[in-house]
Design an enzyme around this catalytic site. Structure first.
Site, PDB file in Angstrom:
ATOM      1  CG  ASP A  81      -1.734   1.068   1.366  1.00 19.91           C
ATOM      2  OD1 ASP A  81      -2.565   1.438   0.312  1.00 19.91           O
ATOM      3  OD2 ASP A  81      -2.407   1.457   2.500  1.00 19.91           O
ATOM      4  CG  HIS A  82      -0.402   4.796   0.184  1.00 14.59           C
ATOM      5  ND1 HIS A  82      -0.977   5.780  -0.790  1.00 14.59           N
ATOM      6  CD2 HIS A  82      -1.361   4.485   0.871  1.00 14.59           C
ATOM      7  CE1 HIS A  82      -2.107   6.106  -0.586  1.00 14.59           C
ATOM      8  NE2 HIS A  82      -2.675   5.170   0.514  1.00 14.59           N
ATOM      9  CG  ASP A 103       0.968   7.598  -3.390  1.00 11.19           C
ATOM     10  OD1 ASP A 103       1.023   8.426  -4.331  1.00 11.19           O
ATOM     11  OD2 ASP A 103       0.426   7.656  -2.381  1.00 11.19           O
ATOM     12  CG  HIS A 179      -5.413   8.255   3.671  1.00  9.54           C
ATOM     13  ND1 HIS A 179      -4.565   8.780   2.731  1.00  9.54           N
ATOM     14  CD2 HIS A 179      -5.537   6.797   3.145  1.00  9.54           C
ATOM     15  CE1 HIS A 179      -4.565   8.187   1.488  1.00  9.54           C
ATOM     16  NE2 HIS A 179      -5.002   6.860   1.861  1.00  9.54           N
ATOM     17  N   GLY A 180      -7.796   8.445   7.232  1.00  4.14           N
ATOM     18  CA  GLY A 180      -7.899   8.789   8.973  1.00  4.14           C
ATOM     19  C   GLY A 180      -9.455   9.053   9.138  1.00  4.14           C
ATOM     20  N   GLY A 208      -9.158   5.748   1.657  1.00  2.00           N
ATOM     21  CA  GLY A 208      -9.538   6.658   2.944  1.00  2.00           C
ATOM     22  C   GLY A 208     -10.957   6.307   2.933  1.00  2.00           C
ATOM     23  CG  ASP A 231      -5.109   1.107   8.472  1.00  2.00           C
ATOM     24  OD1 ASP A 231      -5.498   0.257   9.268  1.00  2.00           O
ATOM     25  OD2 ASP A 231      -3.926   1.665   8.212  1.00  2.00           O
TER      26      ASP A 231
END
Ligand code: G3H
Ligand code: 13P
Ligand code: ZN
Length: 285
Positions: A81-82, A103, A179-180, A208, A231
């Protein structure tokens, strides 16, 4: 069974559903995800961020996910990921990852194309799939105005150029998620998803996605999203279960007793996501 990211996402694209891509850092998360996938008959992607690889080590992450995949009857992909670092991407490929994300979305278009092409060439030579990103998917802590927000969204012309000049397998697009944890409710640009899907006709990825309301997720899937990254919601479930257990059992000291309920809590959240994404029952033999 361990399969490539492309096998999983092409199937989702052809059959109009989305597969959950869940971040992993430890054994309990891997077990929660694989049990949820088995119980719902879902193909699944387990992904490790660079932070996860630093925390657990690439060999541990790879061994955990490969063990889970070999024992499972559902298709599983192991994804970076990323990814931003060439050497780390190669290390993941050497350790059996079946999919990697490059990314380079912070770069201007030409730099993104050049970097993505370099990774696509090497990953494809090794039979590994590639996800790239265009547009800027922020953090929810980023304080930006509505105009600035629009300016960061994926431009369909640029997306088409990136795909045509690199041969990537799936594309992460910026359409209003971050994200978050969200402060307010995220507003997705559904029209933009439709436009990009019509232009590219390939698997699209939503980052996200924790905290995005069910209705918005379903609409995004209808319009062509095929991979949904989660996540934060799993972290929250883990966190709450551990805190609740310790509040109720202040004398507990056996890690299995403390972390075991968190594994169950994560599994329930993940099963709910799989149902929401439409991947339930889509696993093939
Ligand atoms: O996209 C970011 C993921 O949530 C991974 O986060 O870098 O803290 O592991 P992390
Ligand atoms: P969330 O933590 O917001 O679910 O985002 C996950 C993600 O996009 C990983 O790449
Ligand atoms: Zn992401």
């Amino acid at each position: 069974m361990l399969v490539t990211g492309k096998q999983i996402l092409d199937h989702a694209h052809e059959n109009n559903y989305a597969v959950g891509a869940f971040n992993v850092n430890n054994m309990e998360q891997v077990q929660a995800i694989i049990e949820a996938a088995e119980e719902t008959g879902s193909p699944v992607i387990m992904q490790a961020s660079q932070g996860a690889l630093k925390y657990a080590g690439v060999e541990y992450v790879s061994a955990l996910v490969k063990t889970a995949a070999e024992k499972a009857s559902v298709p599983v992909a192991l994804h970076l990921d990323h990814g931003t670092d060439f050497k780390q991407i190669v290390l993941c490929i050497r350790n059996g990852f079946t999919s990697v994300m490059i990314d380079a979305s912070k770069m201007p278009l030409e730099g993104n194309i050049e970097t993505t092409k370099k990774i696509t060439d090497i990953a494809h030579a090794a039979g590994v799939s590639v996800e790239a990103e265009i547009g800027k998917i922020g953090g929810t802590e980023d304080d930006i105005t509505v105009d600035e927000r629009d300016a960061t969204f994926t431009d369909p012309d640029e997306a088409e150029k990136l795909v045509n000049e690199t041969g990537l397998d799936s594309l992460a697009i910026a359409v209003g998620t971050a994200h978050g944890p969200y402060k307010g409710e995220p507003k997705l640009d559904f029209e933009r998803i439709t436009t990009i899907k019509e232009r590219l006709n390939m698997p699209l990825v939503l980052h996200g996605s924790s905290g995005v309301p069910e209705e918005s997720i379903k609409k995004a899937v209808e319009r062509g999203i095929n991979k949904i990254n989660i996540d934060t919601d799993i972290r929250m479930a883990f966190n709450k279960a551990i805190r609740d257990f310790l509040d109720n059992n202040p004398d507990a000291y056996d890690p299995r007793k403390i972390v075991g309920p968190a594994r169950e809590a994560m599994k329930e959240i993940i099963k709910g996501k799989m149902t929401m994404f439409g991947s339930t029952g889509k696993a093939w033999k």
